[in-house]
Design a protein around this motif. Structure first.
Motif, PDB file in Angstrom:
ATOM      1  N   GLY A 141       0.806  -1.276   0.021  1.00  0.00           N
ATOM      2  CA  GLY A 141       0.034  -0.060   0.124  1.00  0.00           C
ATOM      3  C   GLY A 141       0.890   1.252  -0.061  1.00  0.00           C
ATOM      4  N   ASP A 142       1.983   1.094   0.306  1.00  0.00           N
ATOM      5  CA  ASP A 142       2.967   2.335   0.271  1.00  0.00           C
ATOM      6  C   ASP A 142       3.901   2.290  -0.917  1.00  0.00           C
ATOM      7  N   ASP A 143       3.227   1.636  -1.974  1.00  0.00           N
ATOM      8  CA  ASP A 143       3.978   1.766  -3.314  1.00  0.00           C
ATOM      9  C   ASP A 143       5.605   1.107  -2.874  1.00  0.00           C
ATOM     10  N   MET A 144       5.698   0.318  -2.060  1.00  0.00           N
ATOM     11  CA  MET A 144       7.000  -0.503  -1.949  1.00  0.00           C
ATOM     12  C   MET A 144       7.002  -1.951  -2.698  1.00  0.00           C
ATOM     13  N   THR A 145       8.125  -2.133  -3.076  1.00  0.00           N
ATOM     14  CA  THR A 145       8.278  -3.484  -3.776  1.00  0.00           C
ATOM     15  C   THR A 145       8.138  -4.625  -2.692  1.00  0.00           C
ATOM     16  N   TYR A 146       7.340  -5.221  -2.553  1.00  0.00           N
ATOM     17  CA  TYR A 146       7.122  -6.488  -1.523  1.00  0.00           C
ATOM     18  C   TYR A 146       7.757  -7.748  -1.872  1.00  0.00           C
ATOM     19  N   MET A 147       7.436  -7.949  -3.122  1.00  0.00           N
ATOM     20  CA  MET A 147       8.324  -9.063  -3.657  1.00  0.00           C
ATOM     21  C   MET A 147       8.222  -9.044  -5.054  1.00  0.00           C
ATOM     22  N   ALA A 148       9.217  -9.667  -6.164  1.00  0.00           N
ATOM     23  CA  ALA A 148       9.002 -10.078  -7.647  1.00  0.00           C
ATOM     24  C   ALA A 148       9.848 -11.281  -7.951  1.00  0.00           C
ATOM     25  N   LYS A 149       9.364 -11.624  -9.301  1.00  0.00           N
ATOM     26  CA  LYS A 149       9.749 -12.666  -9.911  1.00  0.00           C
ATOM     27  C   LYS A 149      11.303 -12.495 -10.079  1.00  0.00           C
ATOM     28  N   SER A 150      11.642 -11.281 -10.774  1.00  0.00           N
ATOM     29  CA  SER A 150      13.114 -10.938 -11.170  1.00  0.00           C
ATOM     30  C   SER A 150      13.371  -9.672 -10.380  1.00  0.00           C
ATOM     31  N   TYR A 151      14.345  -9.731  -9.473  1.00  0.00           N
ATOM     32  CA  TYR A 151      14.815  -8.489  -9.083  1.00  0.00           C
ATOM     33  C   TYR A 151      15.999  -8.129 -10.093  1.00  0.00           C
ATOM     34  N   LYS A 152      16.041  -6.657 -10.540  1.00  0.00           N
ATOM     35  CA  LYS A 152      17.391  -6.063 -11.448  1.00  0.00           C
ATOM     36  C   LYS A 152      17.403  -4.683 -11.325  1.00  0.00           C
ATOM     37  N   LYS A 153      18.591  -4.403 -11.423  1.00  0.00           N
ATOM     38  CA  LYS A 153      19.031  -2.757 -11.691  1.00  0.00           C
ATOM     39  C   LYS A 153      19.158  -2.575 -13.124  1.00  0.00           C
ATOM     40  N   MET A 154      18.587  -1.612 -13.575  1.00  0.00           N
ATOM     41  CA  MET A 154      18.530  -1.087 -14.918  1.00  0.00           C
ATOM     42  C   MET A 154      18.917   0.418 -14.982  1.00  0.00           C
ATOM     43  N   ARG A 155      19.062   0.972 -15.874  1.00  0.00           N
ATOM     44  CA  ARG A 155      19.708   2.401 -16.382  1.00  0.00           C
ATOM     45  C   ARG A 155      18.902   3.317 -15.819  1.00  0.00           C
ATOM     46  N   ASP A 156      17.541   3.046 -15.857  1.00  0.00           N
ATOM     47  CA  ASP A 156      16.668   4.246 -15.407  1.00  0.00           C
ATOM     48  C   ASP A 156      15.982   3.974 -13.933  1.00  0.00           C
ATOM     49  N   ARG A 157      15.901   2.554 -13.635  1.00  0.00           N
ATOM     50  CA  ARG A 157      15.144   2.330 -12.512  1.00  0.00           C
ATOM     51  C   ARG A 157      15.691   0.937 -12.043  1.00  0.00           C
ATOM     52  N   ALA A 158      15.235   0.629 -10.841  1.00  0.00           N
ATOM     53  CA  ALA A 158      15.747  -0.878  -9.956  1.00  0.00           C
ATOM     54  C   ALA A 158      14.429  -1.300  -9.492  1.00  0.00           C
ATOM     55  N   ILE A 159      14.342  -2.751  -9.881  1.00  0.00           N
ATOM     56  CA  ILE A 159      13.337  -3.340  -8.848  1.00  0.00           C
ATOM     57  C   ILE A 159      13.993  -4.409  -7.596  1.00  0.00           C
ATOM     58  N   LEU A 160      13.954  -3.745  -6.508  1.00  0.00           N
ATOM     59  CA  LEU A 160      14.579  -4.208  -5.546  1.00  0.00           C
ATOM     60  C   LEU A 160      13.622  -4.263  -4.360  1.00  0.00           C
ATOM     61  N   ALA A 161      13.574  -5.559  -3.543  1.00  0.00           N
ATOM     62  CA  ALA A 161      12.951  -5.554  -2.360  1.00  0.00           C
ATOM     63  C   ALA A 161      12.871  -4.704  -1.341  1.00  0.00           C
ATOM     64  N   LYS A 162      11.731  -4.075  -0.915  1.00  0.00           N
ATOM     65  CA  LYS A 162      11.660  -3.062   0.157  1.00  0.00           C
ATOM     66  C   LYS A 162      11.885  -1.638  -0.364  1.00  0.00           C
ATOM     67  N   LYS A 163      12.063  -1.693  -1.684  1.00  0.00           N
ATOM     68  CA  LYS A 163      12.418  -0.342  -2.237  1.00  0.00           C
ATOM     69  C   LYS A 163      11.273   0.063  -3.010  1.00  0.00           C
ATOM     70  N   PRO A 164      11.159   1.531  -3.379  1.00  0.00           N
ATOM     71  CA  PRO A 164      10.068   1.788  -4.064  1.00  0.00           C
ATOM     72  C   PRO A 164       9.859   1.319  -5.453  1.00  0.00           C
ATOM     73  N   TYR A 165       8.546   1.450  -5.608  1.00  0.00           N
ATOM     74  CA  TYR A 165       8.544   0.801  -7.269  1.00  0.00           C
ATOM     75  C   TYR A 165       8.363   1.927  -8.131  1.00  0.00           C
ATOM     76  N   LEU A 166       9.240   2.052  -8.920  1.00  0.00           N
ATOM     77  CA  LEU A 166       9.188   3.089 -10.038  1.00  0.00           C
ATOM     78  C   LEU A 166       8.721   2.682 -11.406  1.00  0.00           C
ATOM     79  N   TYR A 167       7.787   3.165 -12.023  1.00  0.00           N
ATOM     80  CA  TYR A 167       7.300   2.747 -13.312  1.00  0.00           C
ATOM     81  C   TYR A 167       8.231   3.442 -14.258  1.00  0.00           C
ATOM     82  N   PRO A 168       8.576   2.340 -15.195  1.00  0.00           N
ATOM     83  CA  PRO A 168       9.533   2.970 -16.410  1.00  0.00           C
ATOM     84  C   PRO A 168       9.331   4.188 -16.984  1.00  0.00           C
ATOM     85  N   PRO A 169      10.080   5.002 -17.264  1.00  0.00           N
ATOM     86  CA  PRO A 169       9.771   6.203 -18.152  1.00  0.00           C
ATOM     87  C   PRO A 169       8.857   6.012 -19.416  1.00  0.00           C
ATOM     88  N   SER A 170       7.766   6.536 -19.553  1.00  0.00           N
ATOM     89  CA  SER A 170       7.109   6.251 -20.779  1.00  0.00           C
ATOM     90  C   SER A 170       7.569   6.913 -21.938  1.00  0.00           C
TER      91      SER A 170
END
Length: 711
Positions: A141-170
Motif C-alpha cells: 500500500g505504500d508503493d514499496m516492492t514487496y516481492m518480484a519474480k525477477s529483481y534487477k537494476k536497470m539504467r533508469d530504475r531498479a526493482i529491489l525488495a523493500k524499495k519504492p516501485y518506480l514505473y519505467p519512463p513512458s
C-alpha cells in the motif's frame, strides 16, 4: 490443435500496448469486485506462466499470464505442478482471497495492474510488466516492492525488495490526452519516415502506426518534413478516430488467418492493413488471444516428457551400436588369433630357429638390433628358411614381426614358438568371452530398446494437449444424469446447491427426492413438459440420490429414500424453530421407495471439443478425425455418473463402484478408474481418454471409501 510457433510465419507474436488496453478493459468488466481464489505456476522453461483462478460476478474465471507474450481469460485446461514453488507460495500468502478492486493499464504502456483491496490501509498492486522478458511485482500500500519474480537494476530504475516501485519512463506522448496542436507540432519537429515517427513518438507500435497511414491513405515511408499541414491534420484526425473508437469500447476482435486457415495474428479491431487476409471474428478479444496462443502452448508445455523419453531411447541405441561394434571387433581378433596360432604350429622349427638366432646374436655376441637385422636380411637373400619368415624387429618391445603365408604378426623374442602360439590362442579365448559377454549385453540392450520404444510410443500417444472445456450447461454445476427415459435429474453437492436447486430450478411438475438420513443430496426430476414420469426414471433417481448421501460414506448397502411433489416442500419452520441452510420442511405424505442398492456407474464420454457440441468420437470412420477445415478433431473427455441402466445408454466406457469401508480413498480410486477407462478405450479414443481430468473424477465420486464392483 497444437502448432509449432517456429513453423509458422506469424505477423504477430505477442500482445501490444494497444492490445493490453483492450484486454484490461475486458478483464476489469468481469473481475471488478471479484476475488482471487488461487494462483498456480504452469510448467514452462522459464517458469513465468501463471494461472490465476478468480471468482467474479460472471462465475469462475481462469486467467493465463505469460509476461513475454500475453494475458487473457482462458477456457483451456492448463496443467499445474503438484507442489507450488516458493514464489507461488509467497504470492498465495498475500493475494489468495483478496478482492480485486480493478484491473487497469498504466498509461498506454505494456504494464497491467491488478489493484487488490487490503484489509488495512491502501490497496496493494499486482503488477505485470510485458517487456524486458516479463516480470511480476507485488507492491504494498505504500508503493514499496514487496516481492518480484525477477529483481534487477536497470539504467533508469531498479526493482529491489523493500524499495519504492518506480514505473519505467513512458515512451512518447500520451495519446489519450493529446490535442491537434500538440500532435501536429510534434510531427513538425520530427524527421524520418512517417510510420516510424508515429510509432516512436506516440507509443502505438508498428502495426497500429501502419494502420493509421493506411487509413489516412498516406505512404507510410513518407518523409515527415515533406508532409503538408492538410496531410498532418488528416493523420491526426485518423489517429483521434481510432483512439476514440477504442476508448468507447468499439472493438471488433478477430483472428488473422493465412491461406491454410491457420491463425497468424490477432487484433482488437478490424485492420485495413490485413485486408488481404481472411479473419475470424469472436465475441471478445480475450477469446481471440486465448485461441491464438493455445495453439502453441501444447508443444511448449508438454514436449518435455516426449524429449526425455526420446533421449533415453537414443542413449540405449548408441549403447547397442557400441556393443555390436565390439562384437565385430572381437570376432575379427578371434579369427585372426586362431589363424596365427595355427600358422605358428605349422612353422615351429623355422620360428624357434629364428628366435634362437636373434637372441644368440644379441646375448652372446652382443650385436646391436640393427646389426642383427642386417644379418637376417642377408640370410633372406641366401634363402635361409628361418630368415625368409623375418620381417622386422621391435627393439623396445623385444619382439619380432614375421610373415607367414601373407599374414603379419608379432612374437615375443623371450618366448618359444609354442609359448607365443599359446599367448595368441589365449587372446582368441579372451575375444570369445568378450563376444559372449557383448552378445548377452546387446540382447539386454535390445530388450531395453524395445521396452523404451513401447514407453516412448505410449508417451507420444498420451502427450497431453490443451483442450477447451465445453461451455457448461446450467445443470453441470450440480450433480446430474440423464435417465433411461431421457429425463434430466439434478442433485445438490452441498447445502448451498441444495438450496439453489429448490429455490431456482424446481418447477411445479418436478419430483423432489431425498434420503431419510442427514447429509444427503437433494435430487429433482426435471419435468418442464409435464410428462408422465416412468417408474424406471423414479427408481434411477432414488438410486442416484441414495449414493450421494451419508449412507455411502457410512458404507451402507442401501438407504431409505422418498419423493414428494414441489408443493410439499417448504422453507418455513414452526415458530421458535430454526432451519439450517439446505434443509427443508416436507409436508404431507412421503412416497417411500424400495431401498435401492448403493451402486453407481462412473463413465467417460468423448464429445467434440472443436465445435463445442455433443458429437461423439467415431473410430469406425477414417475421415472422422478431421473437421471441415482439415484440422484434427479434438474430443473432450466428459466424466459422467449415474445409475448403470442410464449410464450405459450414454457411454460404453464405465465402471461400477460401491461403498466399502475397506475400499480406496477417493483420490486413489479416481486414478484406478482412469486406468480402467484407458484400458477399455478403443485405440482411436485412448489419446483423448488419457486427458480425463482426475479432479473431475474426484469431484463426481461419492464421498467416502469405495471399490470397483465386479459385474
Amino acid at each position: 490443435m497444437a502448432t509449432n510457433i517456429n513453423n509458422l510465419k506469424l505477423i504477430k507474436k505477442s500482445i501490444s500496448n494497444i492490445d493490453i488496453f483492450v484486454l484490461s478493459h475486458e478483464l476489469n468488466a468481469v473481475l471488478e469486485d471479484g476475488f482471487i481464489q488461487n494462483i498456480y505456476e504452469v510448467p514452462s522453461k522459464e517458469g513465468k506462466i501463471l494461472l490465476i483462478k478468480c471468482r467474479s460476478k460472471d462465475g469462475k474465471k481462469n486467467i493465463i499470464i505469460d509476461p513475454k507474450r500475453r494475458i487473457n481469460f482462458t477456457e483451456f485446461t492448463y496443467p499445474v505442478p503438484p507442489f507450488p514453488s516458493q514464489f507461488i507460495t509467497s504470492l498465495r500468502k498475500y493475494m489468495k482471497g483478496r478482492r480485486i478492486e480493478r484491473v487497469y493499464q498504466y498509461k498506454l504502456d505494456r504494464i497491467l495492474i491488478f489493484q487488490l483491496k487490503s484489509s488495512e490501509g491502501k490497496p496493494w498492486k499486482f503488477i505485470v510488466e510485458f517487456f524486458g522478458g516479463g516480470n511480476y511485482i507485488l507492491v504494498d500500500g505504500d508503493d514499496m516492492t514487496y516481492m518480484a519474480k525477477s529483481y534487477k537494476k536497470m539504467r533508469d530504475r531498479a526493482i529491489l525488495a523493500k524499495k519504492p516501485y518506480l514505473y519505467p519512463p513512458s515512451r512518447g506522448v500520451d495519446l489519450w490526452d493529446i490535442n491537434d496542436d500538440l500532435f501536429i507540432d510534434h510531427l513538425k519537429e520530427s524527421t524520418g519516415e512517417l510510420v516510424r515517427i508515429i510509432a516512436r513518438s506516440f507509443n502505438v507500435g508498428g502495426a497500429f502506426s501502419e494502420e493509421i497511414c493506411k487509413r489516412a491513405n498516406i505512404d507510410k515511408k513518407s518523409e515527415v518534413t515533406n508532409l503538408s499541414n492538410d496531410q498532418m491534420c488528416l493523420i491526426y484526425n485518423t489517429t483521434k478516430n481510432m483512439i476514440e473508437s477504442l476508448q468507447k469500447s468499439k472493438f471488433s476482435p478477430r483472428l488473422i488467418l493465412n491461406k491454410e486457415n491457420i491463425p497468424v495474428g490477432f487484433e482488437p479491431i478490424e485492420m485495413q492493413l490485413y485486408s488481404n487476409f481472411d479473419s475470424k471474428k469472436l465475441e471478445s478479444f480475450n477469446q481471440v488471444v486465448d485461441e491464438f496462443f493455445s495453439r502453441f502452448d501444447s508443444d511448449e508445455i508438454f514436449d518435455g516428457e516426449v524429449k526425455e523419453s526420446q533421449g533415453k531411447l537414443s542413449k540405449n541405441e548408441k549403447i547397442l551400436k557400441k556393443q555390436l561394434e565390439k562384437i565385430d571387433e572381437s570376432k575379427k581378433i578371434r579369427e585372426r588369433s586362431i589363424t596365427q596360432g595355427h600358422l605358428i604350429y605349422q612353422y615351429i622349427p623355422q620360428i624357434d630357429t629364428l628366435i634362437n638366432t636373434i637372441m644368440t646374436q644379441k646375448r652372446e655376441k652382443k650385436r646391436s638390433w640393427k646389426e642383427i637385422t642386417n644379418i637376417l636380411k642377408m640370410g633372406k637373400e641366401k634363402q635361409i628358411p628361418e630368415c625368409l619368415i623375418f620381417d622386422k624387429i621391435f627393439e623396445k618391445e623385444v619382439a619380432v614381426q614375421i610373415k607367414l603365408e601373407e599374414n603379419l604378426f608379432k612374437l615375443d623374442l623371450k618366448k618359444s614358438a609354442i609359448d607365443n602360439a599359446q599367448i595368441i590362442y589365449d587372446r582368441a579365448k579372451k575375444a570369445k568371452k568378450k563376444i559372449i559377454g557383448a552378445k548377452k549385453a546387446s540382447i539386454d540392450t535390445k530388450k531395453k530398446i524395445e521396452r523404451q520404444k513401447e514407453v516412448h510410443e505410449d508417451v507420444e500417444a498420451r502427450k497431453a494437449i490443451l483442450l477447451k472445456r465445453p461451455k457448461m450447461k446450467w445443470y453441470e454445476k450440480f450433480r446430474w444424469f440423464i435417465s433411461s427415459d431421457n429425463f434430466l435429474i439434478v442433485g445438490g453437492r452441498d447445502a448451498s446447491s441444495n438450496e439453489a436447486i429448490v429455490k431456482k430450478h424446481m418447477s411445479k411438475n418436478d419430483l423432489f427426492f431425498h434420503t431419510d438420513v442427514r447429509g444427503a443430496s437433494v435430487c429433482i426430476i426435471k419435468n418442464d413438459d409435464n410428462l408422465n414420469i416412468p417408474e424406471q426414471t423414479i427408481k434411477e433417481t432414488a438410486n442416484f440420490a441414495s449414493c450421494y448421501s451419508s449412507a455411502w460414506k457410512q458404507g451402507w448397502g442401501n438407504a431409505d429414500i422418498f419423493y414428494v411433489h414441489p408443493e410439499q416442500i417448504s422453507k418455513s419452520p414452526k415458530s421458535g424453530e430454526y432451519l439450517k441452510k439446505g434443509s427443508f420442511i416436507v409436508n404431507g405424505t412421503k412416497n417411500f421407495l424400495t431401498k435401492p442398492f448403493l451402486e453407481i456407474g462412473i463413465g467417460v464420454k468423448l464429445i467434440s471439443a472443436n465445435d463445442q457440441n455433443e458429437e461423439e468420437a467415431d473410430s469406425t470412420n477414417e475421415n472422422s478425425s478431421l473437421n471441415e477445415e482439415g484440422e484434427e478433431k479434438q474430443f473432450y473427455p466428459m466424466v459422467l455418473a449415474g445409475p448403470i441402466s442410464a449410464l450405459k445408454l450414454q457411454t460404453n466406457n464405465f465402471v461400477r463402484i460401491k461403498p466399502s469401508k475397506s475400499g480406496l480413498k477417493t483420490s486413489k480410486l479416481a486414478k484406478k478408474i482412469l486406468g480402467k477407462f484407458i484400458f477399455k478405450a478403443r485405440p482411436s479414443e485412448k489419446k483423448w481418454v488419457r486427458l480425463t481430468s482426475i479432479d473431475d473424477l474426484i469431484r463426481i465420486i461419492p464421498t467416502g471409501s469405495a471399490e470397483i464392483a465386479q459385474k
